[in-house]
Design an enzyme around this catalytic site. Structure first.
Site, PDB file in Angstrom:
ATOM      1  N   PHE A 115     -18.024 -18.705 -31.671  1.00 53.17           N
ATOM      2  CA  PHE A 115     -18.221 -19.815 -30.483  1.00 53.17           C
ATOM      3  C   PHE A 115     -19.368 -19.789 -29.792  1.00 53.17           C
ATOM      4  CE2 PHE A 115     -17.141 -20.826 -25.898  1.00 53.17           C
ATOM      5  CZ  PHE A 115     -16.150 -21.737 -26.234  1.00 53.17           C
ATOM      6  N   GLU A 119     -26.884 -20.264 -23.796  1.00 51.29           N
ATOM      7  CA  GLU A 119     -28.052 -20.398 -24.238  1.00 51.29           C
ATOM      8  C   GLU A 119     -28.758 -19.829 -23.270  1.00 51.29           C
ATOM      9  OE1 GLU A 119     -28.931 -24.793 -24.198  1.00 51.29           O
ATOM     10  OE2 GLU A 119     -27.224 -25.246 -25.430  1.00 51.29           O
ATOM     11  N   PRO A 120     -30.220 -19.707 -23.664  1.00 53.58           N
ATOM     12  CA  PRO A 120     -31.095 -18.881 -22.710  1.00 53.58           C
ATOM     13  C   PRO A 120     -30.995 -19.651 -21.195  1.00 53.58           C
ATOM     14  CG  PRO A 120     -32.164 -19.160 -24.854  1.00 53.58           C
ATOM     15  CD  PRO A 120     -30.699 -19.999 -24.747  1.00 53.58           C
ATOM     16  N   SER A 124     -23.522 -18.979 -17.194  1.00 57.39           N
ATOM     17  CA  SER A 124     -22.560 -19.213 -16.025  1.00 57.39           C
ATOM     18  C   SER A 124     -22.242 -20.594 -16.026  1.00 57.39           C
ATOM     19  CB  SER A 124     -22.641 -18.516 -14.796  1.00 57.39           C
ATOM     20  OG  SER A 124     -22.725 -17.133 -15.080  1.00 57.39           O
ATOM     21  N   ARG A 233      -8.498 -16.842 -21.211  1.00 56.61           N
ATOM     22  CA  ARG A 233      -9.058 -15.997 -19.965  1.00 56.61           C
ATOM     23  C   ARG A 233      -8.027 -14.826 -19.717  1.00 56.61           C
ATOM     24  NH1 ARG A 233     -11.272 -19.870 -16.859  1.00 56.61           N
ATOM     25  NH2 ARG A 233     -13.113 -19.346 -18.026  1.00 56.61           N
ATOM     26  N   GLN A 269      -5.268  19.100  -6.791  1.00 58.46           N
ATOM     27  CA  GLN A 269      -4.619  17.933  -6.167  1.00 58.46           C
ATOM     28  C   GLN A 269      -5.821  16.834  -6.245  1.00 58.46           C
ATOM     29  OE1 GLN A 269      -4.114  17.615  -1.948  1.00 58.46           O
ATOM     30  NE2 GLN A 269      -1.887  17.315  -2.542  1.00 58.46           N
ATOM     31  N   GLU A 354     -17.104 -14.774 -20.450  1.00 53.34           N
ATOM     32  CA  GLU A 354     -16.000 -15.758 -20.233  1.00 53.34           C
ATOM     33  C   GLU A 354     -15.671 -15.742 -18.645  1.00 53.34           C
ATOM     34  OE1 GLU A 354     -12.819 -15.644 -22.920  1.00 53.34           O
ATOM     35  OE2 GLU A 354     -14.040 -14.414 -24.386  1.00 53.34           O
ATOM     36  N   GLY A 355     -16.952 -15.891 -17.822  1.00 57.59           N
ATOM     37  CA  GLY A 355     -16.811 -16.253 -16.443  1.00 57.59           C
ATOM     38  C   GLY A 355     -17.104 -14.906 -15.792  1.00 57.59           C
TER      39      GLY A 355
HETATM   40  C1  LIG Z   1     -20.884  -8.871 -24.943  1.00 59.07           C
HETATM   41  C2  LIG Z   1     -21.241 -10.492 -25.044  1.00 59.07           C
HETATM   42  C3  LIG Z   1     -20.696 -11.374 -25.658  1.00 59.07           C
HETATM   43  C4  LIG Z   1     -20.761 -12.802 -25.523  1.00 59.07           C
HETATM   44  N1  LIG Z   1     -20.284 -13.578 -26.519  1.00 59.07           N
HETATM   45  C5  LIG Z   1     -20.546 -14.942 -26.335  1.00 59.07           C
HETATM   46  C6  LIG Z   1     -19.982 -15.801 -27.086  1.00 59.07           C
HETATM   47  O1  LIG Z   1     -19.579 -15.485 -28.380  1.00 59.07           O
HETATM   48  N2  LIG Z   1     -20.290 -17.211 -27.186  1.00 59.07           N
HETATM   49  C7  LIG Z   1     -21.026 -17.585 -25.863  1.00 59.07           C
HETATM   50  O2  LIG Z   1     -21.238 -18.723 -25.959  1.00 59.07           O
HETATM   51  N3  LIG Z   1     -21.394 -16.798 -25.015  1.00 59.07           N
HETATM   52  C8  LIG Z   1     -21.174 -15.404 -25.315  1.00 59.07           C
HETATM   53  N4  LIG Z   1     -21.732 -14.561 -24.261  1.00 59.07           N
HETATM   54  C9  LIG Z   1     -22.595 -15.173 -23.162  1.00 59.07           C
HETATM   55  C10 LIG Z   1     -21.826 -15.118 -21.860  1.00 59.07           C
HETATM   56  O3  LIG Z   1     -20.849 -16.206 -22.009  1.00 59.07           O
HETATM   57  C11 LIG Z   1     -22.737 -15.267 -20.900  1.00 59.07           C
HETATM   58  O4  LIG Z   1     -23.307 -13.851 -20.644  1.00 59.07           O
HETATM   59  C12 LIG Z   1     -22.069 -15.524 -19.256  1.00 59.07           C
HETATM   60  O5  LIG Z   1     -21.511 -16.820 -19.225  1.00 59.07           O
HETATM   61  C13 LIG Z   1     -22.843 -15.276 -18.086  1.00 59.07           C
HETATM   62  O6  LIG Z   1     -24.224 -15.992 -18.486  1.00 59.07           O
HETATM   63  P1  LIG Z   1     -25.729 -15.194 -18.299  1.00 59.07           P
HETATM   64  O7  LIG Z   1     -25.354 -14.047 -19.120  1.00 59.07           O
HETATM   65  O8  LIG Z   1     -26.565 -16.212 -18.585  1.00 59.07           O
HETATM   66  O9  LIG Z   1     -25.835 -14.882 -16.855  1.00 59.07           O
HETATM   67  P2  LIG Z   1     -26.063 -15.784 -15.621  1.00 59.07           P
HETATM   68  O10 LIG Z   1     -25.245 -16.953 -15.633  1.00 59.07           O
HETATM   69  O11 LIG Z   1     -27.597 -16.028 -15.638  1.00 59.07           O
HETATM   70  O12 LIG Z   1     -25.522 -15.151 -14.348  1.00 59.07           O
HETATM   71  C14 LIG Z   1     -26.235 -13.820 -13.885  1.00 59.07           C
HETATM   72  C15 LIG Z   1     -25.287 -13.231 -12.813  1.00 59.07           C
HETATM   73  O13 LIG Z   1     -25.544 -14.120 -11.615  1.00 59.07           O
HETATM   74  C16 LIG Z   1     -24.295 -14.098 -10.758  1.00 59.07           C
HETATM   75  N5  LIG Z   1     -23.635 -15.586 -10.943  1.00 59.07           N
HETATM   76  C17 LIG Z   1     -23.570 -16.496 -11.826  1.00 59.07           C
HETATM   77  N6  LIG Z   1     -23.072 -17.851 -11.431  1.00 59.07           N
HETATM   78  C18 LIG Z   1     -22.533 -17.468 -10.198  1.00 59.07           C
HETATM   79  C19 LIG Z   1     -21.739 -18.184  -9.253  1.00 59.07           C
HETATM   80  N7  LIG Z   1     -21.480 -19.374  -9.400  1.00 59.07           N
HETATM   81  N8  LIG Z   1     -21.549 -17.551  -8.339  1.00 59.07           N
HETATM   82  C20 LIG Z   1     -21.811 -16.028  -7.645  1.00 59.07           C
HETATM   83  N9  LIG Z   1     -22.614 -15.308  -8.759  1.00 59.07           N
HETATM   84  C21 LIG Z   1     -22.899 -15.953  -9.938  1.00 59.07           C
HETATM   85  C22 LIG Z   1     -23.352 -13.372 -11.771  1.00 59.07           C
HETATM   86  O14 LIG Z   1     -23.380 -11.950 -11.104  1.00 59.07           O
HETATM   87  C23 LIG Z   1     -23.884 -13.317 -12.967  1.00 59.07           C
HETATM   88  O15 LIG Z   1     -23.110 -12.276 -13.759  1.00 59.07           O
HETATM   89  C24 LIG Z   1     -21.532 -13.163 -24.424  1.00 59.07           C
HETATM   90  C25 LIG Z   1     -22.110 -12.307 -23.590  1.00 59.07           C
HETATM   91  C26 LIG Z   1     -21.967 -10.821 -23.711  1.00 59.07           C
HETATM   92  C27 LIG Z   1     -22.407 -10.070 -22.820  1.00 59.07           C
END
Ligand SMILES: Cc1cc2nc3c(=O)[nH]c(=O)nc-3n(C[C@H](O)[C@H](O)[C@H](O)COP(=O)(O)OP(=O)(O)OC[C@H]3O[C@@H](n4cnc5c(N)ncnc54)[C@H](O)[C@@H]3O)c2cc1C
Length: 399
Positions: A115, A119-120, A124, A233, A269, A354-355
Site C-alpha cells: 500500500f 511520501e517524503p 500524516s 485501524r 510487592q 496508520e495515524g
Molecule cells: C514501520 C512503518 C511502516 C510503514 N508502512 C507504510 C506503508 O506500508 N504504506 C504507507 O503509505 N506508509 C507507511 N508508513 C508511513 C506512515 O504512514 C507515516 O510514517 C505516518 O503517516 C506519519 O508520517 P511521517 O512519518 O511523515 O510523520 P509526520 O507526518 O512528519 O509527523 C511527525 C510527527 O508530527 C506529529 N504530528 C503530525 N501530524 C500531527 C497533527 N495533525 N497533530 C499533532 N501532531 C502531529 C506527530 O508526533 C507525528 O508522529 C510506515 C511507517 C512506519 C514507521
C-alpha cells in the site's frame, strides 16, 4: 459477542490460531531474513486460509486474527496485515479483471501486495501527496515522483499507488492505481529500519498506467485510501494488544521463577503490583479494541471516535507494557534474539503509522466537537468555532 466478552466459538478460534502460529508460522518466521519479505511465511498464511479470510472477516474477526497471531508470531501478523492493506483496495474497488488477475495469488500467499501512500513530503498530511500522474493520451497517465516508508517495498509483486491526477485539488485530486512491480520506470530501495518487517522507498520515472489500472474512479482515490485505513485501524490496536499480552505472559513466567533476595521476584510487592498494572491496562485496551470493531460491524455512528480511541490506547499501552516487561526481565531482555528485545523493536512503529497518536487525538477531539444531527444532542458551548482541522477535507483522517 456481548459488550463484555467473546462467545465460546471465537475464544476457541483464538486458541486455535495461537497454536497454529506456534507450530506452523513461528518456525518459518525464524528462518526469514530480517528486512526481506518472507515468502514461505506468506504462502503458509495462504495455505492456512487466513489470507482469504482477511477479505471475508468482519472487523472483530480481523482483530482476533491479528491479536492471536501477534501474541505468538509478530512476523506472521504483520505479513497478514500487509497483504490486507495492499490488496483491500483491489478487493473493494477493483474491476472484475483486476480481481481475477491479482486476488487468487494474494489469497494463496504467492502474490505479495503493498500500500503506497506516504511520501517524503506527505505522511500524516497524506492529502499533500505530490506523486504526479501526468496525462499521456486518452485514459493513460505517467507516474513521476517518490513514495517512502512503504512496507513490503521494494519486494512486493504489486503496489496500490495513490497519485495526484488533479493539481491543487487536495484530497479530491488523487487517483488510486494498481501498479505491477515490473512496470517500466519503477524502481525501489530497501530502508534499514528499527521495525523488523521489510520497508522501502519507491521511485517512479514516468511509469505508464492506463484506465485499466485505476482502482475506483479517477480523482476519487483518497477515499479508497481512507476507507482502507479506516477498516484496518481498530485491528492495529489488536496487533498491539497481542504484543502486550505476549510481554505480560513472559513477565508472569519470568517473575515466578527468577529468584532474588530469598524468593521469586513475584513475592516483591513492587513487582507484583507492576504486573497487575500491565494486566489491567492490557485488558482495558483489549476491550476498547473489541468494542470499536463491534461498532464498525454494526455500522454505529461513532466508529471514527471509537476506532481512534482504540488505536491510540492500545498502541500506547503496548509500549508501556513491553517497556515494563523489559524492566522486570533485566538484562536478558535486551539480548539480541530475546522475545522482549524483538517486541521492543516491534512495538514502537504502530504509534506512528496508520495515524500517529497525536492524529488520533485530533480525530477524537473533532468527533467530540462535531455538531450534532437533528436528532442528536447539541455540542457544548460554542464548539462549532473550535473544531480542529481534519487535514483530509472531510473524507477521513490521516494514515
Ligand atoms: C514501520 C512503518 C511502516 C510503514 N508502512 C507504510 C506503508 O506500508 N504504506 C504507507 O503509505 N506508509 C507507511 N508508513 C508511513 C506512515 O504512514 C507515516 O510514517 C505516518 O503517516 C506519519 O508520517 P511521517 O512519518 O511523515 O510523520 P509526520 O507526518 O512528519 O509527523 C511527525 C510527527 O508530527 C506529529 N504530528 C503530525 N501530524 C500531527 C497533527 N495533525 N497533530 C499533532 N501532531 C502531529 C506527530 O508526533 C507525528 O508522529 C510506515 C511507517 C512506519 C514507521
Amino acid at each position: 459477542m456481548t459488550a463484555f466478552s467473546l462467545d465460546p466459538a471465537r475464544t476457541a478460534w483464538c486458541a486455535e490460531l495461537r497454536a497454529l502460529a506456534g507450530e506452523r508460522l513461528l518456525p518459518l518466521a525464524q528462518e526469514g531474513e530480517p528486512g526481506h519479505v518472507n515468502r514461505p511465511l506468506v504462502a503458509e498464511l495462504g495455505r492456512l486460509g487466513l489470507l482469504a479470510r482477511l477479505f471475508t472477516s468482519d472487523a472483530l474477526d480481523l482483530c482476533l486474527m491479528r491479536e492471536s497471531l501477534a501474541q505468538t508470531c509478530t512476523e506472521a501478523e504483520t505479513a497478514l496485515a500487509l497483504q490486507g492493506l495492499g490488496a483491500h483496495p483491489v478487493h473493494a474497488y477493483g474491476t472484475g479483471a483486476q480481481r481475477d488477475r491479482w486476488l487468487p495469488g494474494v489469497h494463496a500467499g504467492t502474490t505479495v501486495a503493498a500500500f503506497a501512500l506516504s511520501e517524503p513530503g506527505a505522511g500524516s498530511d497524506a492529502a499533500a501527496l505530490a506523486l504526479r500522474a501526468d496525462k499521456d493520451g486518452s485514459g493513460a497517465w505517467r507516474l513521476t515522483g517518490e513514495k517512502c516508508w512503504i512496507s513490503n517495498a521494494p519486494e512486493a509483486d504489486f503496489y496500490t499507488v495513490f497519485a495526484r491526477t488533479t493539481a491543487d485539488a487536495g484530497a479530491r485530486g488523487v487517483t488510486a492505481f494498481l501498479v505491477p512491480a515490473d512496470r517500466a520506470g519503477l524502481t525501489g530501495t530497501p530502508l534499514d529500519m528499527l521495525s523488523p518487517h521489510p520497508i522501502g522507498a519507491l521511485a517512479f520515472d514516468a511509469v505508464p498506467v492506463a484506465a485499466d489500472d485505476v482502482l475506483g474512479e479517477p480523482d476519487r482515490g483518497f477515499g479508497v485510501a481512507m476507507n482502507t485505513l479506516n477498516r484496518f485501524r481498530p485491528s492495529v490496536g489488536a496487533f498491539a494488544v497481542g504484543m502486550a499480552q505476549a510481554a505480560l505472559d513472559a513477565t508472569l513466567a519470568h517473575t515466578s521463577r527468577r529468584e532474588a533476595f530469598g524468593g521469586p521476584l513475584k513475592d516483591l510487592q513492587a513487582v507484583a503490583h507492576q504486573v497487575a498494572e500491565m494486566a489491567l491496562r492490557t485488558e482495558a485496551a483489549r476491550l476498547m479494541v473489541y468494542a470499536a470493531a463491534a461498532a464498525y460491524d454494526e455500522g454505529a455512528p461513532d466508529v471514527p471516535k471509537r476506532a481512534a480511541m482504540a488505536k491510540l490506547l492500545a498502541t500506547e499501552t503496548a509500549q508501556y507494557v513491553v517497556d515494563a516487561a523489559v524492566q522486570l526481565h533485566g538484562a536478558r531482555a535486551l539480548r539480541r534474539g530475546h522475545l522482549l528485545e524483538h517486541l521492543y523493536r516491534e512495538v514502537r512503529a504502530p504509534r506512528i503509522y496508520e495515524g500517529a497518536s497525536e492524529v488520533q487525538r485530533a480525530v477524537i477531539a473533532k468527533e467530540l466537537y462535531r455538531p450534532a444531527g437533528p436528532a442528536g444532542t447539541p455540542p457544548p458551548g460554542n464548539a462549532r468555532e473550535h473544531r480542529p482541522h481534519s487535514g483530509a477535507e472531510g473524507e477521513s483522517e490521516a494514515p
